[in-house]
Design an enzyme around this catalytic site. Structure first.
Site, PDB file in Angstrom:
ATOM      1  N   HIS A   1      -9.448   1.242   4.492  1.00 38.05           N
ATOM      2  CA  HIS A   1      -8.108   1.520   5.369  1.00 38.05           C
ATOM      3  C   HIS A   1      -8.243   2.445   6.362  1.00 38.05           C
ATOM      4  O   HIS A   1      -9.226   3.393   6.345  1.00 38.05           O
ATOM      5  CB  HIS A   1      -6.895   1.949   4.308  1.00 38.05           C
ATOM      6  CG  HIS A   1      -5.565   2.047   5.006  1.00 38.05           C
ATOM      7  ND1 HIS A   1      -5.256   2.862   5.846  1.00 38.05           N
ATOM      8  CD2 HIS A   1      -4.659   1.219   4.738  1.00 38.05           C
ATOM      9  CE1 HIS A   1      -3.770   2.710   6.069  1.00 38.05           C
ATOM     10  NE2 HIS A   1      -3.466   1.617   5.529  1.00 38.05           N
TER      11      HIS A   1
ATOM     12  N   LYS B   1       0.210   4.358  -0.303  1.00 43.07           N
ATOM     13  CA  LYS B   1      -0.383   5.394   0.204  1.00 43.07           C
ATOM     14  C   LYS B   1      -0.071   6.664  -0.653  1.00 43.07           C
ATOM     15  O   LYS B   1      -0.114   6.527  -1.920  1.00 43.07           O
ATOM     16  CB  LYS B   1       0.261   5.728   1.515  1.00 43.07           C
ATOM     17  CG  LYS B   1       0.113   4.388   2.616  1.00 43.07           C
ATOM     18  CD  LYS B   1       0.677   4.809   4.043  1.00 43.07           C
ATOM     19  CE  LYS B   1       0.598   3.597   4.936  1.00 43.07           C
ATOM     20  NZ  LYS B   1       0.154   3.639   6.079  1.00 43.07           N
TER      21      LYS B   1
ATOM     22  N   ASN C   1       0.932  -1.215  -0.070  1.00 43.48           N
ATOM     23  CA  ASN C   1       0.065   0.072   0.033  1.00 43.48           C
ATOM     24  C   ASN C   1       0.801   1.295  -0.022  1.00 43.48           C
ATOM     25  O   ASN C   1       1.527   1.820   1.019  1.00 43.48           O
ATOM     26  CB  ASN C   1      -0.868   0.058   1.319  1.00 43.48           C
ATOM     27  CG  ASN C   1      -1.861   1.478   1.560  1.00 43.48           C
ATOM     28  OD1 ASN C   1      -1.816   1.967   0.457  1.00 43.48           O
ATOM     29  ND2 ASN C   1      -2.285   1.769   2.598  1.00 43.48           N
TER      30      ASN C   1
ATOM     31  N   GLU D   1      -6.584   4.888   7.304  1.00 39.61           N
ATOM     32  CA  GLU D   1      -6.314   6.359   7.103  1.00 39.61           C
ATOM     33  C   GLU D   1      -7.629   6.942   6.475  1.00 39.61           C
ATOM     34  O   GLU D   1      -7.785   8.153   6.700  1.00 39.61           O
ATOM     35  CB  GLU D   1      -5.222   6.256   6.282  1.00 39.61           C
ATOM     36  CG  GLU D   1      -3.976   6.123   7.328  1.00 39.61           C
ATOM     37  CD  GLU D   1      -2.484   5.670   6.450  1.00 39.61           C
ATOM     38  OE1 GLU D   1      -2.624   5.724   5.193  1.00 39.61           O
ATOM     39  OE2 GLU D   1      -1.739   5.161   7.074  1.00 39.61           O
TER      40      GLU D   1
ATOM     41  N   GLU E   1      -5.667  -5.059  10.303  1.00 46.18           N
ATOM     42  CA  GLU E   1      -4.704  -4.063  10.624  1.00 46.18           C
ATOM     43  C   GLU E   1      -4.863  -3.173  11.894  1.00 46.18           C
ATOM     44  O   GLU E   1      -5.837  -2.322  12.097  1.00 46.18           O
ATOM     45  CB  GLU E   1      -4.631  -2.825   9.275  1.00 46.18           C
ATOM     46  CG  GLU E   1      -4.407  -3.585   8.122  1.00 46.18           C
ATOM     47  CD  GLU E   1      -3.586  -2.691   7.079  1.00 46.18           C
ATOM     48  OE1 GLU E   1      -2.422  -2.891   6.637  1.00 46.18           O
ATOM     49  OE2 GLU E   1      -4.145  -1.443   6.897  1.00 46.18           O
TER      50      GLU E   1
ATOM     51  N   SER F   1       3.292  -2.192  10.383  1.00 47.07           N
ATOM     52  CA  SER F   1       4.714  -2.257  10.459  1.00 47.07           C
ATOM     53  C   SER F   1       5.206  -3.584  10.167  1.00 47.07           C
ATOM     54  O   SER F   1       6.374  -3.942  10.828  1.00 47.07           O
ATOM     55  CB  SER F   1       4.951  -1.757  11.966  1.00 47.07           C
ATOM     56  OG  SER F   1       4.577  -0.406  12.100  1.00 47.07           O
TER      57      SER F   1
ATOM     58  N   GLY G   1       2.245   2.186  10.406  1.00 46.52           N
ATOM     59  CA  GLY G   1       2.922   3.344  10.223  1.00 46.52           C
ATOM     60  C   GLY G   1       3.921   3.653  11.619  1.00 46.52           C
ATOM     61  O   GLY G   1       4.233   4.761  11.644  1.00 46.52           O
TER      62      GLY G   1
END
Ligand code: PEP
Length: 255
Positions: A98, A15, A13, A100, A170, A216, A176
């Site tokens: 996701h 991003k 991904n 985010e 996730e 991560s 991150g």
């Protein structure tokens, strides 16, 4: 049926990283390193990189995905991209839900469900992201949170359509941050998700679904995470931007 017969999938991904020229360069580095992979390899890239990525991976085993799509087919939704548009240009995968998107762009379980439905209708394979916040883990409601996210996201999705669903567990606190869930934590929640699928559909249906871990994951911790029975692959953010690190994760999934 067990892990051995499920499809292992390593997906990057990217991003909001890489211009088209940079995308071409990175994929040119990645493709030879992963050509012998014994797992599916996907790069999910920004919209503006999609065509470049398709061209750069043509004839290779690397597939290309988008990072989101809108639920309407077309219309007055300035700035949005539909699942049909992605499909029409040759895209096979799309990440939906996701954290985010949930955190910064108002994504809810209900809009995730609408996007999932639209992506399936367009013929895309969905990488559906679920995962708990740190506060939810600390409150002891990880199982409830992830189960609810999974159930709502899959409303109106048939058992037959499950073959076009990949789930990425996730934990939000691990994305991150450099904080990885332990292999046991990842296994525990991936198994919970599989049980939800068994309840919603059937045991055999649930056993066939690829469930990834993301948060991560890197070249140093991938092998241990991927050794777990219910962890069938990875959704990789930061490490997918470094060809050698991404290739090392692909290698760890290929044994
Ligand atoms: C992600 O963006 O889905 C992700 C897991 O990011 P990172 O690997 O950087 O934690």
């Amino acid at each position: 049926m067990n892990k051995a017969v499920r499809k292992a999938i390593i997906a990057g991904n990217w991003k909001m990283n890489k211009t088209p020229n940079e995308a071409k360069e990175l994929l040119t580095q990645i493709t030879p390193l992963v050509k012998d992979a014994d797992c599916d390899v996907i790069a999910c890239v920004p919209y503006v990189d999609l065509q470049t990525a398709l061209d750069a991976t043509q004839g290779t085993n690397v597939k290309i995905g988008a990072e989101n799509c809108h639920w309407e087919k077309s219309g007055a939704f300035t700035g949005e991209i539909s699942a049909e548009m992605l499909k029409a240009m040759g895209i096979e995968y799309v990440i939906i839900g996701h954290s985010e998107r949930r955190q910064y762009f108002g994504e809810t379980d209900v809009t995730v469900n609408k996007r999932v439905r639209a992506a399936l209708d367009a013929g895309l394979t969905v990488i559906l992201c679920v995962g708990e916040l740190l506060s939810e883990r600390e409150q002891g409601i990880t199982a409830e949170t992830v189960s609810l996210q999974t159930k709502v996201a899959l409303q109106g999705v048939s058992a037959e359509e499950l073959s076009k669903i990949v789930i990425a567990y996730e934990p939000v606190w691990a994305i991150g941050t450099g904080l990885t869930a332990t292999a046991d934590q990842a296994e525990e929640v991936c198994a919970i998700i599989r049980n939800v699928l068994a309840d919603l559909y059937c045991e055999k249906c649930a056993q066939a679904v690829t469930i990834q871990y993301g948060g991560s994951m890197n070249d140093a911790n991938a092998a241990e995470l991927l050794s777990k029975e219910n962890v069938d692959g990875g959704l990789i953010g930061g490490a997918s931007l470094v060809a050698e690190k991404f290739a090392a994760i692909v290698k760890a999934a290929s044994v």
